[in-house]
Design a protein around this motif. Structure first.
Motif, PDB file in Angstrom:
ATOM      1  N   ASP A  37       6.238  -5.971  -7.750  1.00 59.19           N
ATOM      2  CA  ASP A  37       5.356  -5.233  -8.644  1.00 59.19           C
ATOM      3  C   ASP A  37       6.016  -5.124 -10.286  1.00 59.19           C
ATOM      4  O   ASP A  37       5.281  -5.161 -11.177  1.00 59.19           O
ATOM      5  CB  ASP A  37       5.003  -3.871  -8.151  1.00 59.19           C
ATOM      6  CG  ASP A  37       4.354  -4.053  -6.908  1.00 59.19           C
ATOM      7  OD1 ASP A  37       3.634  -5.193  -6.836  1.00 59.19           O
ATOM      8  OD2 ASP A  37       4.114  -3.112  -6.023  1.00 59.19           O
TER       9      ASP A  37
ATOM     10  N   ALA B 139       3.267  -3.883  -2.755  1.00 61.72           N
ATOM     11  CA  ALA B 139       3.144  -3.070  -1.871  1.00 61.72           C
ATOM     12  C   ALA B 139       2.356  -3.565  -0.481  1.00 61.72           C
ATOM     13  O   ALA B 139       2.802  -3.114   0.385  1.00 61.72           O
ATOM     14  CB  ALA B 139       2.142  -1.859  -2.351  1.00 61.72           C
TER      15      ALA B 139
ATOM     16  N   SER C 240       5.189  -5.301   1.308  1.00 67.03           N
ATOM     17  CA  SER C 240       6.061  -4.526   2.289  1.00 67.03           C
ATOM     18  C   SER C 240       5.356  -3.693   3.129  1.00 67.03           C
ATOM     19  O   SER C 240       5.723  -3.464   4.373  1.00 67.03           O
ATOM     20  CB  SER C 240       6.367  -3.200   1.104  1.00 67.03           C
ATOM     21  OG  SER C 240       7.378  -3.884  -0.074  1.00 67.03           O
ATOM     22  N   LEU C 241       4.050  -3.633   3.215  1.00 70.11           N
ATOM     23  CA  LEU C 241       3.215  -3.015   4.084  1.00 70.11           C
ATOM     24  C   LEU C 241       3.186  -3.927   5.348  1.00 70.11           C
ATOM     25  O   LEU C 241       3.297  -3.346   6.701  1.00 70.11           O
ATOM     26  CB  LEU C 241       1.779  -2.758   3.864  1.00 70.11           C
ATOM     27  CG  LEU C 241       1.751  -1.270   3.065  1.00 70.11           C
ATOM     28  CD1 LEU C 241       0.223  -1.379   2.316  1.00 70.11           C
ATOM     29  CD2 LEU C 241       1.950  -0.223   4.016  1.00 70.11           C
TER      30      LEU C 241
ATOM     31  N   ALA D 100       9.546  -4.247  -2.911  1.00 69.57           N
ATOM     32  CA  ALA D 100       7.873  -4.124  -3.424  1.00 69.57           C
ATOM     33  C   ALA D 100       8.177  -3.627  -4.792  1.00 69.57           C
ATOM     34  O   ALA D 100       7.389  -4.198  -5.718  1.00 69.57           O
ATOM     35  CB  ALA D 100       7.399  -2.908  -2.590  1.00 69.57           C
ATOM     36  N   LYS D 101       9.289  -3.101  -5.157  1.00 68.90           N
ATOM     37  CA  LYS D 101       9.514  -2.781  -6.620  1.00 68.90           C
ATOM     38  C   LYS D 101       9.818  -3.724  -7.474  1.00 68.90           C
ATOM     39  O   LYS D 101       9.519  -4.068  -8.704  1.00 68.90           O
ATOM     40  CB  LYS D 101      10.366  -1.671  -6.670  1.00 68.90           C
ATOM     41  CG  LYS D 101      10.149  -0.285  -6.431  1.00 68.90           C
ATOM     42  CD  LYS D 101      11.027   0.822  -6.260  1.00 68.90           C
ATOM     43  CE  LYS D 101      11.407   1.075  -7.692  1.00 68.90           C
ATOM     44  NZ  LYS D 101      10.256   1.823  -8.236  1.00 68.90           N
TER      45      LYS D 101
ATOM     46  N   LEU E  67       3.090   4.167   0.323  1.00 65.50           N
ATOM     47  CA  LEU E  67       2.714   2.761  -0.561  1.00 65.50           C
ATOM     48  C   LEU E  67       0.967   2.832  -0.352  1.00 65.50           C
ATOM     49  O   LEU E  67       0.303   2.597  -1.420  1.00 65.50           O
ATOM     50  CB  LEU E  67       3.180   1.364   0.148  1.00 65.50           C
ATOM     51  CG  LEU E  67       4.599   1.079  -0.019  1.00 65.50           C
ATOM     52  CD1 LEU E  67       5.253   0.351   0.744  1.00 65.50           C
ATOM     53  CD2 LEU E  67       4.844   1.122  -1.555  1.00 65.50           C
ATOM     54  N   SER E  68       0.567   3.154   0.705  1.00 68.20           N
ATOM     55  CA  SER E  68      -0.882   3.353   0.890  1.00 68.20           C
ATOM     56  C   SER E  68      -1.357   4.004   2.207  1.00 68.20           C
ATOM     57  O   SER E  68      -1.258   3.654   3.444  1.00 68.20           O
ATOM     58  CB  SER E  68      -1.487   1.639   0.859  1.00 68.20           C
ATOM     59  OG  SER E  68      -2.904   1.833   1.111  1.00 68.20           O
TER      60      SER E  68
ATOM     61  N   PHE F 252      11.440  -1.365   0.827  1.00 68.81           N
ATOM     62  CA  PHE F 252      10.750  -0.691  -0.279  1.00 68.81           C
ATOM     63  C   PHE F 252      11.263  -1.276  -1.737  1.00 68.81           C
ATOM     64  O   PHE F 252      10.500  -1.423  -2.510  1.00 68.81           O
ATOM     65  CB  PHE F 252      11.136   0.942  -0.219  1.00 68.81           C
ATOM     66  CG  PHE F 252      10.596   1.625  -1.024  1.00 68.81           C
ATOM     67  CD1 PHE F 252       9.423   2.001  -1.105  1.00 68.81           C
ATOM     68  CD2 PHE F 252      11.204   2.064  -2.327  1.00 68.81           C
ATOM     69  CE1 PHE F 252       8.628   2.966  -1.948  1.00 68.81           C
ATOM     70  CE2 PHE F 252      10.659   2.947  -3.204  1.00 68.81           C
ATOM     71  CZ  PHE F 252       9.249   3.366  -2.953  1.00 68.81           C
TER      72      PHE F 252
ATOM     73  N   LEU G 159      -4.204  -1.316  -5.183  1.00 67.83           N
ATOM     74  CA  LEU G 159      -2.983  -1.618  -4.275  1.00 67.83           C
ATOM     75  C   LEU G 159      -2.373  -2.719  -5.131  1.00 67.83           C
ATOM     76  O   LEU G 159      -3.017  -3.838  -5.646  1.00 67.83           O
ATOM     77  CB  LEU G 159      -3.399  -1.907  -2.970  1.00 67.83           C
ATOM     78  CG  LEU G 159      -2.218  -2.284  -2.139  1.00 67.83           C
ATOM     79  CD1 LEU G 159      -1.595  -1.220  -1.616  1.00 67.83           C
ATOM     80  CD2 LEU G 159      -2.673  -3.112  -0.815  1.00 67.83           C
ATOM     81  N   THR G 160      -0.905  -2.828  -5.121  1.00 69.02           N
ATOM     82  CA  THR G 160      -0.328  -4.003  -5.802  1.00 69.02           C
ATOM     83  C   THR G 160       0.108  -4.974  -4.602  1.00 69.02           C
ATOM     84  O   THR G 160       0.002  -4.793  -3.558  1.00 69.02           O
ATOM     85  CB  THR G 160       1.175  -3.304  -6.352  1.00 69.02           C
ATOM     86  OG1 THR G 160       1.931  -2.792  -5.449  1.00 69.02           O
ATOM     87  CG2 THR G 160       0.605  -2.401  -7.443  1.00 69.02           C
TER      88      THR G 160
END
Length: 577
Positions: free
Chosen positions: A42, A272, A275-276, A38-39, A152-153, A35, A268-269
């Motif tokens: 982004d 993200a 990470s997905l 992702a931060k 996230l999505s 997680f 969506l970034t």
């Protein structure tokens, strides 16, 4: 089964819980690292904020270190818990076997018990380690990763709602189809152990009859069957890997296509999406990992059932609530005694036996193979219980006595003489662990064993090989008789225990019995009439019944069976067993 096995965890419950707790910590750290990645992508790389990248990177490093520590501690406690469970299971099985009656022992083969104490317990040990680590890790990883993925999505994460149940169903079908093969496999392991044990025990006979090639053929046939069963099981289990990778590739392709469009439309970034993809691999690999644990559990289930079968087996012989600890004398009365090996078996091995033996009498027992001579005497120390009538010792039913007290009062030298690895002294002290050296030597003298023992360089401290293979058959028999005499029993039973000694030694042993232990009741099963002709009475058995009884002289006049045996031996025949 699970309840039975769980009783053996005992003092390792805390280690089991800690292994699971630290595993949860490891999973939590892994999910958070993904997680945070992702931060970092982004909010750090996209804005070229090096300070933020370093800050998040340091946090990820701390989380990774914490996850590593949790993983190490989980592994350590899992190893302690699973090893402890295996230790307790072996102990519990071994202790329970010691309580078995002959009837219980007859239910399990020796080879099967050895397999249960080794291969089966190892399977359960490995499965338990996986359960408290991987089977804890996988569901938690799936749940945590799904939560983070939906955060996230939610749109992209819906793919998991379809793929996870599909993969779970495929894995269930594959594992279920393999279970039957594992059940058959462990039964074949029992047979293989039996073949090996029989061959090694009788290796001298195998070589004497030049049967090496025959034994190799038996071994290869059983090994080939085990290989075939293993292949059949593995052919099914190997399908789990392509199924898992297929689902992972479907996920990645879906994320790449749909996620790319969402990035272009700025819904969506990039972080993200990365990470997905990581979460998808974690979710599906965790499901795959859970399936591997379940495969091990399937193997362990077959092993666990076999272990629980031994643990749940209760001795068919038990003490009464208030057993009698006083045995007045060695008198024996069979009052309409019948016996069958199985409770529901119609065929009786012994039929309506009536016999009265006074304390101190010497009783000979003669009969052909299958006449139930051994079965008759095995009822006296309650190695089996009568199934009909009553058996009295010292005027009391044997079932009223404390089992240990009864067996301490009855010395039995079985047909198959067994000596254990250790010194001659330690073997003889099986009869009386507190026996002095003088008592040991006196018992050996009565059994005519002192003469050959004294010729050994270390005398009574001579080390015997396992099974007493470094002494002759006759020497082994005499040592077993000496061991029995050390108990100073009220009843002494010799089950064809002088068959390997010469007639002179046999006569000296009987003479010693008559002079040294006149108050001990002696029952002697023999092939040679010369071994029992001086007995107070001789039983002639046939088809589970006492067909004739009397002294040597009386039986020569009245018993046709006894006459035949006597005449055949007088003419040089070997006689019946």
């Amino acid at each position: 089964m699970i309840k039975t096995l769980a009783k053996s965890i005992r003092e390792y419950k805390l280690a089991s819980v800690l292994a699971a707790v630290f595993m949860v910590g490891e999973v939590l750290m892994e999910v958070l690292v993904t997680f945070m990645m992702a931060k970092m992508i982004d909010e750090g790389f996209s804005s070229n904020d090096l300070g933020y990248v370093i800050q998040i990177g340091a946090g990820m490093l701390i989380m990774a270190a914490a996850g590593l520590v949790c993983g190490l501690l989980s592994g350590r406690y899992a190893a302690v818990a699973s090893g402890g469970l295996a230790k307790n299971l072996r102990k519990d099985i071994f202790y329970n076997i010691q309580e078995f009656s002959f009837q219980n022992i007859d239910k399990f083969s020796t080879a099967s018990l050895v397999t249960r104490l080794t291969t089966d317990i190892t399977n359960v040990q490995m499965a338990y380690m996986m359960i408290i680590r991987l089977l804890v890790r996988s569901p938690i990883m799936i749940v945590f990763s799904l939560v983070m993925a939906f955060m996230l999505s939610a749109k992209l994460s819906l793919i998991f709602v379809i793929l996870v149940p599909v993969l779970a169903f495929l894995l269930f079908v594959i594992i279920k189809s393999a279970h039957g093969y594992f059940v058959k496999l462990f039964k074949k392991y029992d047979h293989l152990n039996s073949v090996v044990q029989e061959n090694l025990t009788g290796i001298r006979t195998v070589k004497a009859y030049i049967r090496e090639s025959h034994e190799i053929g038996k071994f290869e046939k059983t090994s080939k069957r085990i290989l075939d069963l293993s292949k059949s099981a593995e052919k099914r289990l190997i399908l789990t890997t392509p199924c898992m990778f297929a689902m992972v590739f479907i996920c990645i392709m879906y994320f790449c296509y749909t996620g790319a469009n969402m990035i272009v439309s700025e819904t969506l970034t990039t972080g993200a999406l990365m990470s997905l993809i990581t979460y998808s691999i974690q979710i599906l690999s965790s499901l795959m990992m859970a399936s591997m644990v379940l495969v091990m559990c399937v193997m362990a289930k077959a092993s666990g059932e076999r272990i629980a079968e031994v643990l749940d087996e209760k001795s068919s012989l038990t003490n009464q609530a208030q057993p009698d600890f006083d045995i007045p004398d060695g008198s024996i009365v069979f009052d309409h005694v019948s016996f069958a090996y199985s409770d529901g078996e119609n065929k009786e091995i012994l039929k309506d036996i009536n016999l009265n033996i006074k304390s101190g009498e010497t009783v000979g027992i003669i009969g052909g193979t299958g006449s139930a001579k051994t079965t008759l005497v095995q009822l006296i120390p309650r190695l089996y219980d009568v199934t009909g009538g009553k058996l009295l010792i010292g005027g009391k039913d044997v079932r009223t006595y404390d089992l240990k007290t009864l067996r301490d009062s009855v010395s039995m030298v079985l047909q198959k003489n067994v000596l254990f690895s250790g010194t001659i002294s330690s073997n003889l002290r099986w009869g009386n662990k507190e026996a002095s050296q003088e008592e040991i030597e006196h018992a050996a003298q009565l059994a005519q064993a002192d003469e050959f023992v004294s010729k050994f360089p270390k005398k009574y401290e001579t080390v015997l090989d396992q099974g007493g293979t470094n002494v002759s058959g006759g020497q082994k028999q005499r040592l077993c008789i000496a061991r029995a005499l050390l108990k100073k029993p009220k009843i002494l039973i010799l089950d064809d225990s002088t068959s390997a000694v010469d007639t002179k030694t046999d006569a000296l042993i009987r003479k010693a019995f008559a002079e040294e232990i006149p108050d001990t009741t002696k029952l002697i099963i023999a092939q040679r009439i010369s071994s029992v002709e001086h007995a107070d009475k001789i039983l002639v058995m046939q088809d589970g019944c006492i067909c004739d009884i009397g002294t040597h002289e009386e039986l020569l006049r009245t018993s046709h069976v006894y006459q035949e045996v006597y005449e055949s031996q007088q003419k040089g025949g070997i006689g019946d067993e």
